[in-house]
Design a protein around this motif. Structure first.
Motif, PDB file in Angstrom:
ATOM      1  N   ARG A 190      -8.652  50.912 -17.308  1.00 44.27           N
ATOM      2  CA  ARG A 190      -9.197  49.589 -16.989  1.00 44.27           C
ATOM      3  C   ARG A 190      -9.814  49.617 -15.591  1.00 44.27           C
ATOM      4  O   ARG A 190     -10.869  49.040 -15.360  1.00 44.27           O
ATOM      5  CB  ARG A 190      -8.106  48.539 -17.073  1.00 44.27           C
ATOM      6  N   LEU A 191      -9.110  50.281 -14.670  1.00 42.08           N
ATOM      7  CA  LEU A 191      -9.644  50.396 -13.320  1.00 42.08           C
ATOM      8  C   LEU A 191     -10.931  51.204 -13.310  1.00 42.08           C
ATOM      9  O   LEU A 191     -11.874  50.894 -12.574  1.00 42.08           O
ATOM     10  CB  LEU A 191      -8.613  51.029 -12.386  1.00 42.08           C
ATOM     11  N   LEU A 213     -15.510  51.271 -24.763  1.00 38.51           N
ATOM     12  CA  LEU A 213     -15.196  50.755 -26.103  1.00 38.51           C
ATOM     13  C   LEU A 213     -14.354  51.773 -26.875  1.00 38.51           C
ATOM     14  O   LEU A 213     -13.391  51.394 -27.559  1.00 38.51           O
ATOM     15  CB  LEU A 213     -16.468  50.424 -26.876  1.00 38.51           C
ATOM     16  N   ASN A 214     -14.694  53.037 -26.763  1.00 31.32           N
ATOM     17  CA  ASN A 214     -13.909  54.064 -27.460  1.00 31.32           C
ATOM     18  C   ASN A 214     -12.462  54.074 -26.973  1.00 31.32           C
ATOM     19  O   ASN A 214     -11.543  54.306 -27.765  1.00 31.32           O
ATOM     20  CB  ASN A 214     -14.550  55.437 -27.289  1.00 31.32           C
ATOM     21  N   ASN A 266      -2.118  44.702 -24.391  1.00 31.46           N
ATOM     22  CA  ASN A 266      -3.322  45.512 -24.152  1.00 31.46           C
ATOM     23  C   ASN A 266      -4.449  45.093 -25.078  1.00 31.46           C
ATOM     24  O   ASN A 266      -5.603  44.984 -24.652  1.00 31.46           O
ATOM     25  CB  ASN A 266      -3.023  47.000 -24.359  1.00 31.46           C
ATOM     26  N   SER A 267      -4.139  44.887 -26.339  1.00 27.86           N
ATOM     27  CA  SER A 267      -5.169  44.499 -27.309  1.00 27.86           C
ATOM     28  C   SER A 267      -5.819  43.181 -26.926  1.00 27.86           C
ATOM     29  O   SER A 267      -7.050  43.048 -26.985  1.00 27.86           O
ATOM     30  CB  SER A 267      -4.565  44.401 -28.711  1.00 27.86           C
ATOM     31  N   LEU A 268      -5.004  42.214 -26.521  1.00 25.72           N
ATOM     32  CA  LEU A 268      -5.565  40.919 -26.125  1.00 25.72           C
ATOM     33  C   LEU A 268      -6.408  41.041 -24.855  1.00 25.72           C
ATOM     34  O   LEU A 268      -7.484  40.444 -24.768  1.00 25.72           O
ATOM     35  CB  LEU A 268      -4.444  39.896 -25.951  1.00 25.72           C
ATOM     36  N   ARG A 269      -5.951  41.828 -23.895  1.00 26.03           N
ATOM     37  CA  ARG A 269      -6.761  42.054 -22.677  1.00 26.03           C
ATOM     38  C   ARG A 269      -8.078  42.747 -23.025  1.00 26.03           C
ATOM     39  O   ARG A 269      -9.129  42.419 -22.483  1.00 26.03           O
ATOM     40  CB  ARG A 269      -5.977  42.877 -21.660  1.00 26.03           C
ATOM     41  N   ASN A 270      -8.013  43.703 -23.938  1.00 29.94           N
ATOM     42  CA  ASN A 270      -9.227  44.417 -24.330  1.00 29.94           C
ATOM     43  C   ASN A 270     -10.208  43.498 -25.044  1.00 29.94           C
ATOM     44  O   ASN A 270     -11.430  43.634 -24.868  1.00 29.94           O
ATOM     45  CB  ASN A 270      -8.883  45.625 -25.195  1.00 29.94           C
ATOM     46  N   LEU A 311     -10.555  40.303 -24.421  1.00 34.41           N
ATOM     47  CA  LEU A 311     -11.163  39.514 -23.344  1.00 34.41           C
ATOM     48  C   LEU A 311     -12.194  40.338 -22.580  1.00 34.41           C
ATOM     49  O   LEU A 311     -13.262  39.836 -22.229  1.00 34.41           O
ATOM     50  CB  LEU A 311     -10.083  38.983 -22.402  1.00 34.41           C
ATOM     51  N   SER A 312     -11.896  41.604 -22.350  1.00 33.03           N
ATOM     52  CA  SER A 312     -12.849  42.488 -21.666  1.00 33.03           C
ATOM     53  C   SER A 312     -14.106  42.681 -22.501  1.00 33.03           C
ATOM     54  O   SER A 312     -15.221  42.702 -21.961  1.00 33.03           O
ATOM     55  CB  SER A 312     -12.202  43.850 -21.385  1.00 33.03           C
ATOM     56  N   THR A 313     -13.940  42.825 -23.801  1.00 36.49           N
ATOM     57  CA  THR A 313     -15.098  42.982 -24.687  1.00 36.49           C
ATOM     58  C   THR A 313     -15.973  41.742 -24.635  1.00 36.49           C
ATOM     59  O   THR A 313     -17.205  41.840 -24.578  1.00 36.49           O
ATOM     60  CB  THR A 313     -14.640  43.279 -26.131  1.00 36.49           C
ATOM     61  N   ASN A 314     -15.353  40.567 -24.629  1.00 37.79           N
ATOM     62  CA  ASN A 314     -16.125  39.328 -24.499  1.00 37.79           C
ATOM     63  C   ASN A 314     -16.851  39.271 -23.165  1.00 37.79           C
ATOM     64  O   ASN A 314     -17.993  38.807 -23.096  1.00 37.79           O
ATOM     65  CB  ASN A 314     -15.218  38.105 -24.670  1.00 37.79           C
ATOM     66  N   ALA A 315     -16.211  39.749 -22.104  1.00 38.13           N
ATOM     67  CA  ALA A 315     -16.858  39.767 -20.788  1.00 38.13           C
ATOM     68  C   ALA A 315     -18.070  40.697 -20.801  1.00 38.13           C
ATOM     69  O   ALA A 315     -19.110  40.394 -20.203  1.00 38.13           O
ATOM     70  CB  ALA A 315     -15.863  40.195 -19.712  1.00 38.13           C
TER      71      ALA A 315
END
Length: 182
Positions: free
Chosen positions: A5-6, A34-35, A114-118, A120-124
């Motif tokens: 993530r960093l 994404l991978n 992790n899945s939920l954070r990912n 949100l990151s994908t939406n960002a």
């Protein structure tokens, strides 16, 4: 997990602070991020399969269809594709949040976090590519582009396949991610 993530955040910051450096693609378009999200989703699915207690879905949930008819997909505008992906991400967020609230297994909780954070990151990422933000209507999306699953394992399979399919297609085809041919 936090390292990746960093790393993704570092790529974004470098893009903003060093715009004059030549780069074949914007870091936000780097499909390695994404991978990594797909790998983490697979890890969650594997953890779910081995979970024996405290890891069930409390009720059936609506999820996006993951199959893609490439001929139809390519005829859609980028905005329509983005809306389809964003509505699917919204459905998955709702479903994974429900699963997270019903799971008591701590190892699985970590994977779901992790899945939920990912998600949100994908939406960002999609917002950074200037796609119009998805706003759900009353009750969210429904219809032929959705279906219902009743187990946590099915939900996580849909999540993996959605990332591998429609999200990957959208990001790899986004105009902002195309290399300049000069």
């Amino acid at each position: 997990m936090e390292f990746t993530r960093l790393f993704a955040l570092l790529l974004i910051v470098l893009e903003w602070t060093q715009p004059c450096l030549p780069s074949p693609l914007r870091p936000i378009c780097d499909l390695r991020v994404l991978n990594h999200f797909i790998k983490e989703a697979r890890d969650a699915e594997t953890a779910m399969r081995s979970c024996l207690e405290g890891c069930s879905l409390s009720e059936s949930v609506t999820v996006p269809q993951t199959r893609v008819d490439f001929e139809i997909w390519e005829r859609k505008t980028a905005e329509v594709q983005a809306q389809e992906v964003q509505s699917g991400l919204w459905l998955l967020h709702q479903a994974l949040s429900l699963l997270q609230s019903s799971v008591t297994n701590t190892a699985l909780q970590s994977h779901l976090d992790n899945s939920l954070r990912n998600l949100l990151s994908t939406n960002a990422v999609l917002r950074s590519l200037n796609f119009q933000e998805y706003v759900p209507t009353d009750g969210g999306p429904a219809g032929e582009d959705t279906w219902r699953v009743s187990t946590a394992t099915e939900l996580l399979q849909v999540y993996v396949n959605f990332l591998r399919g429609k999200v990957h297609l959208l990001l790899s085809g986004a105009q902002a991610c195309q290399q300049d041919v000069s």
